[in-house]
Write a protein that holds these residues in place. Sequence first.
Motif, mmCIF file in Angstrom:
data_model
loop_
_atom_site.group_PDB
_atom_site.id
_atom_site.type_symbol
_atom_site.label_atom_id
_atom_site.label_comp_id
_atom_site.label_asym_id
_atom_site.label_seq_id
_atom_site.Cartn_x
_atom_site.Cartn_y
_atom_site.Cartn_z
ATOM 1 N N HIS A 90 31.023 24.866 -2.956
ATOM 2 C CA HIS A 90 29.955 24.225 -3.399
ATOM 3 C C HIS A 90 29.620 22.896 -2.848
ATOM 4 N N GLN A 91 29.882 22.447 -1.822
ATOM 5 C CA GLN A 91 29.428 21.290 -1.230
ATOM 6 C C GLN A 91 28.121 21.489 -0.936
ATOM 7 N N GLN A 92 27.358 19.807 -0.687
ATOM 8 C CA GLN A 92 26.048 19.730 -0.974
ATOM 9 C C GLN A 92 25.089 20.524 -1.679
ATOM 10 N N SER A 93 25.681 20.612 -2.821
ATOM 11 C CA SER A 93 24.714 20.990 -3.953
ATOM 12 C C SER A 93 24.509 19.882 -4.909
ATOM 13 N N GLY A 94 25.014 18.550 -4.742
ATOM 14 C CA GLY A 94 24.743 17.594 -5.597
ATOM 15 C C GLY A 94 25.791 17.147 -6.541
ATOM 16 N N TYR A 95 27.152 17.858 -6.334
ATOM 17 C CA TYR A 95 28.276 18.019 -7.446
ATOM 18 C C TYR A 95 28.837 16.713 -7.170
ATOM 19 N N VAL A 113 37.018 1.599 -2.544
ATOM 20 C CA VAL A 113 37.216 2.985 -2.038
ATOM 21 C C VAL A 113 37.672 2.585 -0.457
ATOM 22 N N GLY A 114 38.801 3.426 -0.064
ATOM 23 C CA GLY A 114 39.093 3.196 1.600
ATOM 24 C C GLY A 114 38.208 4.594 2.035
ATOM 25 N N THR A 115 37.619 4.380 3.302
ATOM 26 C CA THR A 115 37.191 5.722 4.091
ATOM 27 C C THR A 115 37.258 5.631 5.600
ATOM 28 N N GLY A 116 37.031 6.323 6.271
ATOM 29 C CA GLY A 116 36.841 6.312 7.616
ATOM 30 C C GLY A 116 35.778 5.363 8.066
ATOM 31 N N GLY A 149 30.814 8.770 9.525
ATOM 32 C CA GLY A 149 30.780 10.103 8.921
ATOM 33 C C GLY A 149 29.993 9.742 7.596
ATOM 34 N N TYR A 150 29.249 10.893 7.175
ATOM 35 C CA TYR A 150 28.465 11.133 6.008
ATOM 36 C C TYR A 150 28.969 10.282 4.694
ATOM 37 N N GLN A 151 30.400 10.130 4.831
ATOM 38 C CA GLN A 151 30.871 9.798 3.593
ATOM 39 C C GLN A 151 30.546 8.270 3.280
ATOM 40 N N LEU A 152 30.350 7.575 4.378
ATOM 41 C CA LEU A 152 29.904 6.083 4.433
ATOM 42 C C LEU A 152 28.719 6.081 3.728
ATOM 43 N N ALA A 172 40.555 9.466 -4.370
ATOM 44 C CA ALA A 172 40.073 10.640 -3.682
ATOM 45 C C ALA A 172 39.216 11.238 -4.338
ATOM 46 N N ILE A 173 38.129 11.853 -3.801
ATOM 47 C CA ILE A 173 36.943 12.561 -4.354
ATOM 48 C C ILE A 173 36.625 13.754 -3.494
ATOM 49 N N ALA A 174 36.494 15.144 -3.918
ATOM 50 C CA ALA A 174 36.274 16.025 -3.163
ATOM 51 C C ALA A 174 35.593 17.040 -3.915
ATOM 52 N N VAL A 175 34.830 17.788 -3.261
ATOM 53 C CA VAL A 175 33.993 18.961 -4.106
ATOM 54 C C VAL A 175 34.631 20.273 -3.125
ATOM 55 N N HIS A 176 34.828 21.571 -3.769
ATOM 56 C CA HIS A 176 35.422 22.784 -3.160
ATOM 57 C C HIS A 176 34.151 23.031 -2.006
HETATM 58 C C1 COA Z 1 32.106 13.789 -0.081
HETATM 59 C C2 COA Z 1 31.916 15.027 -0.864
HETATM 60 C C3 COA Z 1 32.857 14.708 -2.158
HETATM 61 C C4 COA Z 1 30.430 14.853 -1.312
HETATM 62 O O1 COA Z 1 30.247 15.937 -2.201
HETATM 63 P P1 COA Z 1 28.959 17.032 -2.073
HETATM 64 O O2 COA Z 1 28.921 17.662 -3.631
HETATM 65 O O3 COA Z 1 29.178 17.798 -0.675
HETATM 66 O O4 COA Z 1 27.640 15.841 -2.103
HETATM 67 P P2 COA Z 1 26.421 16.104 -2.449
HETATM 68 O O5 COA Z 1 25.839 17.463 -2.313
HETATM 69 O O6 COA Z 1 26.495 15.267 -3.824
HETATM 70 O O7 COA Z 1 25.612 15.059 -1.587
HETATM 71 C C5 COA Z 1 25.597 13.608 -1.559
HETATM 72 C C6 COA Z 1 25.074 13.252 -0.032
HETATM 73 O O8 COA Z 1 26.200 13.333 0.898
HETATM 74 C C7 COA Z 1 25.556 14.072 1.782
HETATM 75 N N1 COA Z 1 26.507 15.166 2.370
HETATM 76 C C8 COA Z 1 27.398 15.926 1.840
HETATM 77 N N2 COA Z 1 28.020 16.784 2.463
HETATM 78 C C9 COA Z 1 27.586 16.562 3.727
HETATM 79 C C10 COA Z 1 28.026 17.012 5.190
HETATM 80 N N3 COA Z 1 28.830 17.773 5.375
HETATM 81 N N4 COA Z 1 27.425 16.380 6.215
HETATM 82 C C11 COA Z 1 26.186 15.519 5.834
HETATM 83 N N5 COA Z 1 26.029 14.934 4.673
HETATM 84 C C12 COA Z 1 26.494 15.523 3.686
HETATM 85 C C13 COA Z 1 24.199 14.851 1.231
HETATM 86 O O9 COA Z 1 23.284 15.245 2.170
HETATM 87 C C14 COA Z 1 23.940 13.893 0.199
HETATM 88 O O10 COA Z 1 23.290 12.701 0.754
HETATM 89 P P3 COA Z 1 21.780 12.348 0.315
HETATM 90 O O11 COA Z 1 22.276 11.456 -1.085
HETATM 91 O O12 COA Z 1 21.271 11.431 1.341
HETATM 92 O O13 COA Z 1 21.188 13.211 -0.176
HETATM 93 C C15 COA Z 1 32.254 16.413 -0.343
HETATM 94 O O14 COA Z 1 31.472 16.530 0.941
HETATM 95 C C16 COA Z 1 33.891 16.468 0.145
HETATM 96 O O15 COA Z 1 34.645 17.157 -0.708
HETATM 97 N N6 COA Z 1 34.169 16.298 1.426
HETATM 98 C C17 COA Z 1 35.442 16.465 1.844
HETATM 99 C C18 COA Z 1 36.324 15.465 1.057
HETATM 100 C C19 COA Z 1 36.012 14.005 1.482
HETATM 101 O O16 COA Z 1 35.416 13.645 2.653
HETATM 102 N N7 COA Z 1 35.940 13.087 0.488
HETATM 103 C C20 COA Z 1 35.686 11.713 0.546
HETATM 104 C C21 COA Z 1 37.003 11.011 1.197
HETATM 105 S S1 COA Z 1 36.561 9.475 1.827
#
Ligand code: COA
Length: 150
Positions: free
Chosen positions: A71-76, A98-101, A104-107, A64-68
Amino acid sequence: MSLLIREVPATDIPMELLLLADPSETRVRTYLSVSRCFVASSGGTVVGACVVQPRGTDAHELMAIAVHPAHQQSGYGLRLLKWVIEFFRNAGARQLEVGTGTFGYQLAFYQRHGFRVTSIDHDFFLKNYPEPIFEDGIQIFDMLRLTLRY
Ligand SMILES: CC(C)(COP(=O)(O)OP(=O)(O)OC[C@H]1O[C@@H](n2cnc3c(N)ncnc32)[C@H](O)[C@@H]1OP(=O)(O)O)[C@@H](O)C(=O)NCCC(=O)NCCS
């Protein structure tokens, strides 16, 4: 903003953050106690978390990896992912999985940092979760398994 990333005991990782990445608390609890846990803090506030489970001697799985959300989309998330990749590289790991869907942007998030698709676990989310899981209004059925080979 500066980000402090450190390993913490499983009891110190905020469950609400992990549930953003894995919606089943029951599942999270099964791997939490046998995993290594990391939190990322900014200005004294925990903004992100990640959990990594050992898979044999030199392989690990990012469970699992997650950002609050505030604070998302701030590079954390990116900084936390890169930090964890380097942490396990320095620990002598040969691969990180890692396993994911399947969409979605996670890929892109994982593949941009070296993870490659290695297999598909059909119906994983259907079989392992009591409730259907949706992303962008689309139900997720299958899990893509990705591997970063060091
Ligand atoms: C996945 C996650 C950890 C990324 O953390 P984040 O701090 O939001 O991401 P960052 O700001 O570091 O951005 C990383 C990249 O993801 C993209 N991104 C992040 N959130 C996004 C969103 N909601 N929609 C589209 N792109 C997104 C950013 O644009 C960036 O892309 P780039 O490298 O091309 O510039 C966070 O969005 C999260 O907690 N999501 C919910 C939990 C989750 O899905 N975890 C992964 C399980 S597989």
